[in-house]
Design an enzyme around this catalytic site. Structure first.
Site, PDB file in Angstrom:
ATOM      1  N   LYS A 152     -26.454  40.480 -54.733  1.00 42.79           N
ATOM      2  CA  LYS A 152     -26.264  41.771 -54.058  1.00 42.79           C
ATOM      3  C   LYS A 152     -24.904  41.779 -53.363  1.00 42.79           C
ATOM      4  O   LYS A 152     -24.500  40.762 -52.779  1.00 42.79           O
ATOM      5  CB  LYS A 152     -27.382  41.970 -53.030  1.00 42.79           C
TER       6      LYS A 152
ATOM      7  N   SER B  75     -32.752  48.987 -50.589  1.00 48.82           N
ATOM      8  CA  SER B  75     -31.323  49.085 -50.842  1.00 48.82           C
ATOM      9  C   SER B  75     -30.818  48.115 -51.913  1.00 48.82           C
ATOM     10  O   SER B  75     -29.711  48.308 -52.420  1.00 48.82           O
ATOM     11  CB  SER B  75     -30.554  48.831 -49.545  1.00 48.82           C
TER      12      SER B  75
ATOM     13  N   SER C 163     -35.946  46.208 -48.383  1.00 47.84           N
ATOM     14  CA  SER C 163     -34.861  46.379 -49.354  1.00 47.84           C
ATOM     15  C   SER C 163     -34.950  45.500 -50.593  1.00 47.84           C
ATOM     16  O   SER C 163     -34.285  45.779 -51.587  1.00 47.84           O
ATOM     17  CB  SER C 163     -33.506  46.162 -48.679  1.00 47.84           C
TER      18      SER C 163
END
Lengths: 454, 449
Positions: free
Chosen positions: B56, B131, B155
């Site tokens: 990420k 997210s 997330s």
């Protein structure tokens, strides 16, 4: 001064090897700009504090103890974030601890609290340059109650505090690491804070200016604003800071990255045991043990190194004579050369030898003074300096006096019949030969004694 | 297949994908693959040798951009590796690229990225969840083997649920956060997103453990791979009634079926209650806003990142920050307001108290059983643009995931066998019992195949 209330906030760097929240060294003065840095102390995205440097916490506890504070052991001490934006503050907040010590006292001045915080980097406004080597260096902040009634009182107390810190040996030794904020109010009026003053003398000057300024405003029926001001060293005046921030703006909050500190009672107690003898009690002991005057004792203990040297010298030299020299000629000579006893590198042995010569009246005070002046610059055994400078020892003076008296029988007789000029003539003769290495008073005494024996 | 061939295939496939799931690709991936392959050939390779990972883009990889999907950090290159990245590289994992996400992890749909929304591999008209949108999408779409996400309020689990992969948020402190860009520091945790339980266990085994660079990392090092093989006979699973309130019928049915499968594998099923579930969202948002506004303070345009000159210092900071997206700005403003009020002892401390009461309730429920089960998300992936205009509705979609963060508990979204859009079953365990989730998930995986 009537109606003057002054409080102080003192920031001093702690002498730890690494920074407060990372492993970078704190010797940033020697390093090139922006070399003693890492992702943590430069606020890189994703970096985290490693934890709180334990040595720094212990140093604060030690200082708090020496300032007779209560150590906060009954509740966790949070590390908090104080938010503001400035180029020298890479994360946008400064980490400060809650009080570690509270309700202390030093020389009749109440300490409000003592806590730990991190130093920001340095921003050189004119050059538009930021050096983050200093960022994250541990600081102690000491806050007094507003109990000083004059700028002079504040300065004198700061000197006492500096002396205590010197004894504890946990703060940075370099000049100019201490920064002081002073707050002042007149007749319980608005409190004005003067930020970031860098020396004790400037604290006194800034406060004196501030009193004059505020008195002037009040006399003219104007209002003193509650504000933050800065001291301009060159102009010797204070001016309002451009930034106006309230406590609310700082958005204080506990730092979620750092679990609160838990200070164990046992640690606090153990720290107390390791405290050295502090200047106040040392001065009392000197008065008792060596029969010194209170003034001499206080004077000598202000610097722990000097106090230690004195004690060692006093093993072989009369303590009163030694102390008079320490606070008199020695101090004067060192001050003249802007150095401390430690800087001078004079050894205890050299000092003791010199003072022994004085004590046994082997040399005149004048000769000792001249020897000392030389010793401060080029430390050596005093006997050698005396020889090199061609200074007289007492024995030599007496021989010269005898010689002159023998040579000038007429003048001696004239003196004995009360003619003062004759005596002055004899003094002049001796001085000519000794070339100023004996002081006139000693010569006079020696001449009088010699003439009377005739 | 040799690792270099595998990497080449991924590198061919990635640019053809329309998912917009990657922000940066590792330019040295092929060279890295050769190096690792040589180690494999000489039997000198680490535990992750052969694995291709995506990270990420809020986790630092030295020499690669660390954008957080924001214009603010569009050109910021990380000067250092996150601890998890160091550990992955030490075990010869290959990092293929950095994944798209909601800007600074602010979002539950994957739509707030400065680089554009990520699409759901199951239906490109739908959101992948956020997210960690890219990290879930790349695993689901087979653009890499496994990925790392970060989870502050769901997330990792939300996009895993929407994309049909396994997303694991470990106990707070299990994985070092050093190198993870802060969102809400007391809630953030890095975790794996994988297709299989054994992959999750392996990645977790590599990245967990104490770290001198993160004060909140706990002082243990665990091997989770053994948990993926255990039987679940006798394990007690609590089904939380409140977790199904307001839940889509289809989601509820699939999750209850999933629980039945665990029962048939030997688990004992009990009903438990967590009545404070409705206050979890407000407690979470107050807490997160406050910490987020503090974390974002460093993005001032003065040291790195987007900079736009203003007439003075404060103006320059304001101008530079104008580059931030709407949702990020909203959260900074709300957090700033909350922390200003905090000076008078109001909101943040109150939220912390609410948080404490939720933690208490969750742990009390976990005294009665080993795992709590329920849906990860109350619904399946919604259409792009459906919720983005209504922040409150978007915030409410976190209702089932935030309690794990508020309580510091481990939780995972386990992909269920369903027809249509993917559904995740969420399993919570008590602090430090991450392994229990893994062996329940493994039992489900075995039974459903």
């Amino acid at each position: 001064m009537k109606g003057v209330k002054i409080g102080l906030e003192i920031h001093e760097q702690l002498d730890t090897k690494s920074k407060l929240f990372c492993a970078c060294p704190t010797d940033y003065r020697e390093a090139e700009p922006n070399k003693s840095i890492c992702p943590v102390c430069t606020g890189q995205p994703g970096s985290k504090p490693f934890g709180v440097n334990e040595k720094a916490v212990n140093a604060v506890i030690k200082i708090a103890m020496a300032l007779n504070c209560k150590i906060v052991t009954n509740r966790p001490v949070q590390i908090r974030r104080k938010h503001y934006i400035y180029p020298d503050l890479p994360s946008g907040y400064q980490r400060t601890s809650e009080p570690i010590g509270t309700e202390g006292e030093l020389n009749n001045v109440q300490i409000h609290e003592v806590h730990l915080e991190e130093d920001p980097g340095r921003f050189f406004l004119r050059e538009g340059f930021v050096d983050l080597n200093r960022s994250g260096t541990p600081l102690i902040e000491i806050t007094t109650e507003p109990v000083f009634d004059s700028p002079q009182h504040a300065r004198e107390w700061l000197e006492k505090l500096a002396s205590v810190l010197a004894y504890l040996d946990v703060t940075k030794k370099e000049e100019g690491t201490m920064r002081i904020d002073a707050n002042i109010s007149l007749n319980n009026g608005s409190k004005v804070e003067i930020k970031n003053i860098n020396s004790f003398r400037n604290v006194e000057k800034a406060l004196a200016f501030e009193i004059t300024r505020q008195e002037d405003l009040l006399r003219r029926g104007l209002i003193v604003d509650r504000e933050t001001r800065h001291f301009d060293e060159k102009m010797i005046l204070t001016s309002p800071s451009r930034k106006k921030e309230t406590e609310e703006d700082y958005r204080h909050m506990p730092d979620p990255d750092i679990p609160p500190l838990l200070i164990k009672k046992e640690l606090a107690e153990k720290t107390k045991e390791t405290l050295p003898e502090l200047p106040q009690s040392k001065a009392k002991r000197f008065v008792k043990q060596y029969q010194l005057s209170g003034q001499n004792a206080e004077n000598m203990v202000s610097d722990p190194y000097t106090a230690d040297v004195f004690e060692n010298v006093a093993k072989t030299v009369d303590p009163v004579i030694a102390s008079n020299w320490f606070v008199g000629q020695l101090k004067k000579t060192l001050n003249y050369n802007s150095m401390t006893l430690r800087d001078s590198k004079i050894t205890e042995k050299q000092l003791a030898s010199l003072l022994k010569l004085v004590e046994r009246q082997k040399i005149t005070e004048r000769a000792a003074e001249l020897t000392l002046r030389e010793m401060v610059l080029r430390p050596e055994e005093p006997a050698k300096i005396i020889e090199n400078l061609g200074l007289l020892e007492f024995g030599d003076l007496n021989t010269i006096v005898k010689e002159i008296l023998d040579k000038n029988e007429k003048a001696v007789n004239d003196y004995k019949t009360g003619r003062k000029e004759a005596f002055e003539y004899l003094v002049g003769q001796v001085m000519k030969i000794t070339k100023g290495s004996a002081d006139p008073e000693t010569i006079r005494k020696a001449l009088k004694r010699g003439a009377e024996l005739k | 297949m040799k690792l270099n061939e595998k990497v080449s295939r991924y590198l061919e496939k990635i640019p053809k994908s329309k998912l917009n799931a990657f922000i940066s690709i590792n330019k040295n991936a092929e060279k890295d693959a050769e190096k690792i392959q040589r180690k494999i050939d000489t039997n000198a390779a680490g535990r992750l040798a052969g694995y291709v990972l995506a990270i990420k883009d809020n986790i630092a990889v030295s020499g690669m951009r660390l954008t957080c999907a924001s214009k603010m950090l569009e050109n910021y290159v990380s000067p250092y590796d996150a601890t998890v990245v160091k550990r992955i590289i030490a075990e010869d994992g290959l990092i293929i690229g950095k994944t798209n996400m909601d800007e600074f992890a602010c979002g539950a749909s994957g739509e707030t990225s400065y680089f554009g929304a990520t699409l759901n591999p199951s239906d490109e008209k739908r959101v992948p969840g956020g997210s960690s949108s890219g990290s879930a999408a790349v695993v689901a779409a087979g653009l890499c083997d496994v990925s790392l996400g970060s989870d502050t309020g769901g997330s990792i689990r939300c996009p895993s649920s929407f994309c049909g992969v396994l997303g694991f948020k470990p106990t707070y402190g299990t994985v070092s956060r050093y190198g993870l860009v802060d969102m809400a520091m007391s809630l953030d945790q890095i975790g794996p997103i994988t297709k299989t339980v054994s992959d999750a266990a392996l990645v977790l085994s590599v990245i967990n453990g104490s770290d001198g660079m993160d004060n909140t990392a706990i002082k243990t090092k665990e091997d989770y791979t053994k948990f993926a093989k255990q039987k679940i006979t006798g394990i007690k699973i609590g089904v939380v009634g409140e977790f199904f309130d307001g839940c889509d019928h289809n989601v509820e049915k699939n999750v209850r079926d999933g629980v039945e499968i665990l029962k048939s594998e030997g688990a004992k099923i009990v009903d438990v209650s967590v009545p404070k579930t409705p206050i979890a969202v407000p407690a979470y948002y107050l807490n997160m806003f406050a910490e987020f506004s503090s974390a974002m303070q460093k993005f001032d345009g003065l040291k790195y990142g987007f900079r736009k000159e203003g007439k003075d210092l404060n103006d320059t900071v304001a101008e530079s920050r104008s580059s931030l997206g709407e949702e990020v700005k909203r959260r900074i403003l709300l957090g700033t307001y909350i922390t200003m009020k905090e000076f008078r002892g109001k909101w943040y401390s109150t939220a912390l108290k609410a948080r404490e009461s939720i933690r208490h309730e969750m742990r009390a429920a976990l005294k009665k059983c080993d795992l709590l089960a329920g849906p990860t998300m109350p619904f399946t992936a919604f259409k792009l643009g459906d919720k983005i205009k209504d922040p409150v509705e978007m915030y409410l979609s976190d209702i089932l995931t935030v309690s794990a963060n508020l309580s510091g508990l481990p939780a995972a979204s386990v992909p269920l066998e369903v027809k249509g859009m993917p559904v995740g079953m969420q399993l919570h365990a008590d602090t430090g019992s991450d392994g229990k989730i893994l062996f329940a998930a493994a039992a489900y995986e075995r039974a459903s195949k």
